[in-house]
Enzyme design. Structure first.
Site, PDB file in Angstrom:
ATOM      1  N   LYS A  12     -47.888 128.860  59.625  1.00  0.00           N
ATOM      2  CA  LYS A  12     -49.119 128.070  59.801  1.00  0.00           C
ATOM      3  C   LYS A  12     -49.129 126.948  58.781  1.00  0.00           C
ATOM      4  O   LYS A  12     -48.476 127.041  57.718  1.00  0.00           O
ATOM      5  CB  LYS A  12     -50.365 128.941  59.665  1.00  0.00           C
ATOM      6  CG  LYS A  12     -50.561 129.638  58.301  1.00  0.00           C
ATOM      7  CD  LYS A  12     -51.197 128.803  57.211  1.00  0.00           C
ATOM      8  CE  LYS A  12     -51.238 129.510  55.865  1.00  0.00           C
ATOM      9  NZ  LYS A  12     -51.439 128.650  54.727  1.00  0.00           N
ATOM     10  N   ASP A 138     -55.000 135.602  55.319  1.00  0.00           N
ATOM     11  CA  ASP A 138     -54.493 134.756  56.406  1.00  0.00           C
ATOM     12  C   ASP A 138     -54.042 135.565  57.618  1.00  0.00           C
ATOM     13  O   ASP A 138     -53.693 134.984  58.657  1.00  0.00           O
ATOM     14  CB  ASP A 138     -53.267 133.954  55.933  1.00  0.00           C
ATOM     15  CG  ASP A 138     -53.635 132.874  54.936  1.00  0.00           C
ATOM     16  OD1 ASP A 138     -54.844 132.568  54.808  1.00  0.00           O
ATOM     17  OD2 ASP A 138     -52.723 132.335  54.293  1.00  0.00           O
TER      18      ASP A 138
END
Ligand code: C5P
Length: 292
Positions: A12, A138
């Site tokens: 990401k 995350d």
């Protein structure tokens, strides 16, 4: 016998990241737009006789039981009283480690969702997200993928319209890794900028490529960047070089990776080649939409 599986664990980037406040539990409240990209690790999951987990990683420094993949497997196994079939997981790393790209979190997310299927546990996406958030802030995003607004300590998610295709150049000085905890610890919150994330949210919601690119040209896109760059002057040189190559470099997460979005395939490809020739770890990838 369960079937073998091969699953991808994508990296990401944080298109923007504003740190809002320090919390009493040691975390920080933040606001960030997270975006899945195509650079990915690979997990191979295979049946083995007997019970238990055997784990190996292409990067020997990441072998061992405290790898997030093993911790994800143990947490999942603890959710059931059933005797679970044995499993062997091989993790092939492509995503640089301690780079602000969510590599370890994505490996854990891929393990949670693949083992949920492999062991036929039928846990819901919400339960997997809750388990994931216990292992890392995350991980809920990595389970979901695509484009999302993250708040809280990063685990509260609001999906956003998937970003249209951009080439993504990623670059990091070879051998430089930063632990997220140490970057947050060093943050001087009073002196840190607070990027205007609301305007970025509006640009993403309007699906306006031009507004997104303009926003990334803002002076401040990530509250953590100035402190990290001041501590590692090599990153200032990397930023300068990326700019000379026609890119708009922005730090991802807690760094030290810088990324740039562009529609120009040749520009992106040339930049990656030159940065590699100059000794950086550089990757050409692209924005991806969620497939989940
Ligand atoms: O959640 P995760 O385990 O990835 O976080 C690693 C460390 O980074 C935390 O222990 C905390 O010190 C810091 N952190 C933070 N605020 C966040 C996320 C992480 O202070 N929102």
């Amino acid at each position: 016998m369960c079937k073998s599986m091969v699953v991808k664990a994508p990296a990401k980037i944080n298109l923007g990241l504003a740190v809002l406040k320090r919390r009493s539990d040691g975390y920080h409240d933040l606001l960030s737009i997270m975006q899945q990209v195509s650079l990915a690790d690979t997990l191979t999951i295979e049946p083995v006789r007997g019970a238990g987990l055997s784990f190996s990683c292409s990067d020997p420094s990441l072998n061992g039981e405290d790898n997030l993949v093993c911790r994800a497997a143990a947490l999942l196994a603890a959710q059931t009283r059933k005797a679970l079939p044995g499993v062997k997981i091989d993790l092939y790393k492509n995503i640089p480690v301690e780079a602000g790209l969510g590599g370890g979190s994505s490996d854990a997310a891929a393990a949670l969702s693949a083992l949920n299927r492999y062991w036929r546990l039928d846990l819901t996406a919400q339960t997997l997200g809750e388990l994931g958030s216990r292992l890392g802030s995350d991980i809920p995003f990595c389970l979901q993928g695509g484009t999302a607004l993250a708040s809280g300590r990063g685990e509260v998610l609001q999906p956003l319209p998937g970003l249209s295709f951009f080439w993504v150049v990623l670059a990091v000085p070879a051998g430089l890794g930063l632990s997220t905890a140490s970057v947050f610890r060093a943050l001087n919150l009073e002196g840190a900028p607070r990027p205007p994330i609301r305007r970025l949210i509006a640009a993403v919601q309007r699906e306006s490529r031009e507004e997104i690119v303009n926003w990334l040209e803002e002076r401040h896109t990530n509250s953590l960047e100035a402190g990290v760059v001041a501590a590692y002057p090599r990153l200032m040189a990397l930023k300068k070089r990326m700019r000379e190559l026609g890119l708009v470099p922005v730090m991802s997460g807690s760094g030290p990776t810088f990324f740039a979005l562009t529609g120009g395939a040749r520009l992106a490809g040339n930049a990656v080649r030159i940065l590699r020739d100059e000794g950086y770890r550089a990757y050409l990838c692209w924005t991806e939409r969620s497939t989940r």
